[in-house]
Scaffold this motif. Structure first.
Motif, short mmCIF file in Angstrom:
data_model
loop_
_atom_site.label_atom_id
_atom_site.label_comp_id
_atom_site.label_asym_id
_atom_site.label_seq_id
_atom_site.Cartn_x
_atom_site.Cartn_y
_atom_site.Cartn_z
N ILE A 1 0.86 -1.19 0.00
CA ILE A 1 0.00 0.00 0.00
C ILE A 1 0.90 1.24 0.00
O ILE A 1 1.94 1.25 0.66
CB ILE A 1 -0.86 0.05 1.29
CG1 ILE A 1 -1.58 -1.28 1.52
CG2 ILE A 1 -1.82 1.23 1.28
CD1 ILE A 1 -2.77 -1.52 0.67
N CYS B 1 -3.42 7.13 -0.95
CA CYS B 1 -4.75 6.60 -0.67
C CYS B 1 -5.72 7.69 -0.23
O CYS B 1 -5.37 8.54 0.59
CB CYS B 1 -4.65 5.53 0.42
SG CYS B 1 -6.25 4.86 0.89
N THR C 1 -7.25 5.50 5.81
CA THR C 1 -6.32 4.99 4.80
C THR C 1 -6.41 3.47 4.82
O THR C 1 -6.69 2.88 5.86
CB THR C 1 -4.87 5.42 5.14
OG1 THR C 1 -4.87 6.83 5.34
CG2 THR C 1 -3.90 5.06 4.04
N CYS D 1 -8.06 0.75 -8.24
CA CYS D 1 -7.63 1.94 -7.51
C CYS D 1 -7.33 3.05 -8.51
O CYS D 1 -6.42 2.93 -9.33
CB CYS D 1 -6.39 1.66 -6.66
SG CYS D 1 -5.85 3.13 -5.76
N ALA E 1 -2.63 3.73 -5.49
CA ALA E 1 -2.18 3.60 -4.11
C ALA E 1 -1.86 2.15 -3.72
O ALA E 1 -1.46 1.88 -2.60
CB ALA E 1 -3.23 4.17 -3.16
#
Lengths: 99, 354
Positions: A12, A17, A39, A58, A62
């Motif tokens: 991640i 994010c 997040t 996404c 992110a």
């Protein structure tokens, strides 16, 4: 059921994010969750099968994961032929995925 | 680009021959659309059984396009399906009394999950089909429901950007669709998770066992040759001697998949090896062959079961590429060495008694 411990390439990038949560929605293994800072975080990495649904959906880049098929037949035949492992019912891999 | 003159008539409606699941045809704003039955005919039941046994599974397709269920109108929801017939059949079977449109996209006759992984159930194909089959003209809303398992291939935000259609991820399993619809198109957490029940696994075993069975003649031929060279009496008949290896094939391709969660270790290679080892130990309690044959059993049967167990990874919904690569990296050299050692022992045995 879980496969091997700590092998997934899932990562991640928290700065990118926005906490929209679409990745949580598409993940069929409940790998991700939303933390207090709104997040995404990895809740259970060992459940990840690197399908790439989260990364694909996404819009903010992110999430990174090396996607591929968790299929020994595909990995072996790719190794022999010197190509990237691919899964599909038109080749030898995962005949069962058609079921 | 929205054009008000978009026209589409299903190819089914053009010829005299149309699929058995088509109930009737309906004239819509865009053209003639087939309305499909939610029941399976006995013939379709038989065909769906056959594909689980590997018969005609590569040619089990539905023509891409738009289909209707019940009495759909311009406000009815749109569900997207792969053109693998079993995917389409499982979907329509759940749509009893639900008026919907089904948009079938071309995935080369491959199911949603595999096609999404390959990218054939992907953003590009979906956008293409939405335009080609005049979806914006057919319905007055801007929502399409795609199976959640199409996630690896479809970027929902891209579809919206390119077509104005908002993608709603439906449940993982078709059987949850009625509940999902009743729940204002909201999937509960349960509907979002892949499961792998005993029943899910048992339907997969024929297509594990049948291809694995191709390994069996190798053992018959090798043992025949060894028996022949050593001119052994009929008691050491090669067919009987090859049966334990058939056991190894059955263990790796059927027993391990069925008992998957109950066999210790996360590694499939270890699961197969453990089951193979137990089998050989049990076998030698009842039938004690010479020590060379015993050792060959210990070396080859667990390797065989282990290899076939690793092969099952492709059919499970929880293994990753990284995990499988790690398993193969250490297991393949062991298989090769064990099989060579086992064979060498048998050959030494034959030469010493011959």
């Amino acid at each position: 059921m879980k496969h091997l411990h700590d092998v997934s390439t899932l990562k991640i990038i928290p700065e990118k994010c926005t906490g929209c949560g679409v990745c949580i929605l598409v993940c069929p293994r409940a790998v991700l969750s939303l933390n207090k800072n709104n997040t995404i975080e990895i809740q259970d990495k060992d459940k990840c099968m690197e399908c790439g649904a989260c990364q694909m959906n996404c819009a903010f880049d992110a999430i990174s994961v090396r996607t591929g098929v968790g299929c020994a037949t595909a990995v072996l035949s790719a190794k022999i032929q010197g190509i990237d492992p691919q899964c599909g019912c038109d080749d030898k891999c995962a005949t069962n995925c058609c079921g | 680009m929205l054009s008000n003159k978009c026209e589409y008539t299903s190819t089914c409606a053009k010829g005299n021959k149309y699929p058995v699941f088509v109930e009737r045809f309906e004239q819509t704003r865009i053209g003639i659309i087939p309305i499909v039955s939610t029941e399976w005919t006995w013939r379709e039941r038989l065909d769906s059984c056959k594909v689980h046994w590997g018969l005609n599974r590569m040619n089990y397709k539905v023509e891409p396009g738009i289909y209707g269920v019940g009495h759909p109108d311009s406000n009815s929801p749109v569900l997207v399906s792969a053109n693998y017939k079993l995917s389409f059949d499982k979907l329509r079977q759940e749509l009893n009394d639900i008026d919907t449109w089904i948009l079938v996209i071309d995935t080369n006759g491959i199911n949603v999950w595999c096609a999404a992984g390959k990218g054939t159930f992907g953003t590009k194909e979906l956008v293409k089909r939405i335009r080609l089959h005049c979806l914006p003209q057919l319905v007055d809303h801007n929502k399409i429901i795609i199976p959640q398992l199409a996630g690896p291939g479809v970027a929902a935000y891209q579809v919206t950007k390119q077509t104005k259609f908002r993608v709603v991820y439906g449940p993982v399993r078709a059987k949850d669709i009625p509940a999902f619809m009743a729940n204002k198109m909201h999937a509960t957490p349960d509907m979002r998770i892949i499961t792998f029940s005993f029943k899910d696994r048992i339907v997969l075993t024929p297509m594990e066992f049948l291809p694995a069975l191709k390994l069996y003649p190798i053992f018959i031929i090798l043992l025949f040759l060894l028996n022949w060279i050593s001119s052994q009496p009929i008691t050491r008949f090669f067919l009987v001697e090859s049966l334990p290896y058939l056991g190894g094939i059955f263990l790796g391709s059927v027993v391990v998949p069925l008992l998957l969660p109950y066999i210790p270790f996360r590694s499939f290679a270890m699961k197969g090896a453990v089951v193979g080892m137990i089998f050989v130990l049990a076998l030698h309690q009842y039938a004690k062959p010479d020590v060379y044959t015993q050792l060959a059993h210990f070396l080859i049967i667990p390797s065989l079961a282990s290899f076939l167990a690793v092969n099952f990874t492709g059919a499970t919904p929880f293994t990753s590429l990284s995990g499988v690569q790690k398993e193969l990296t250490w297991s393949v050299p062991i298989y090769i060495s064990a099989v060579i050692a086992g064979l060498t022992l048998k050959i030494i045995h034959v030469l010493t008694i011959g």
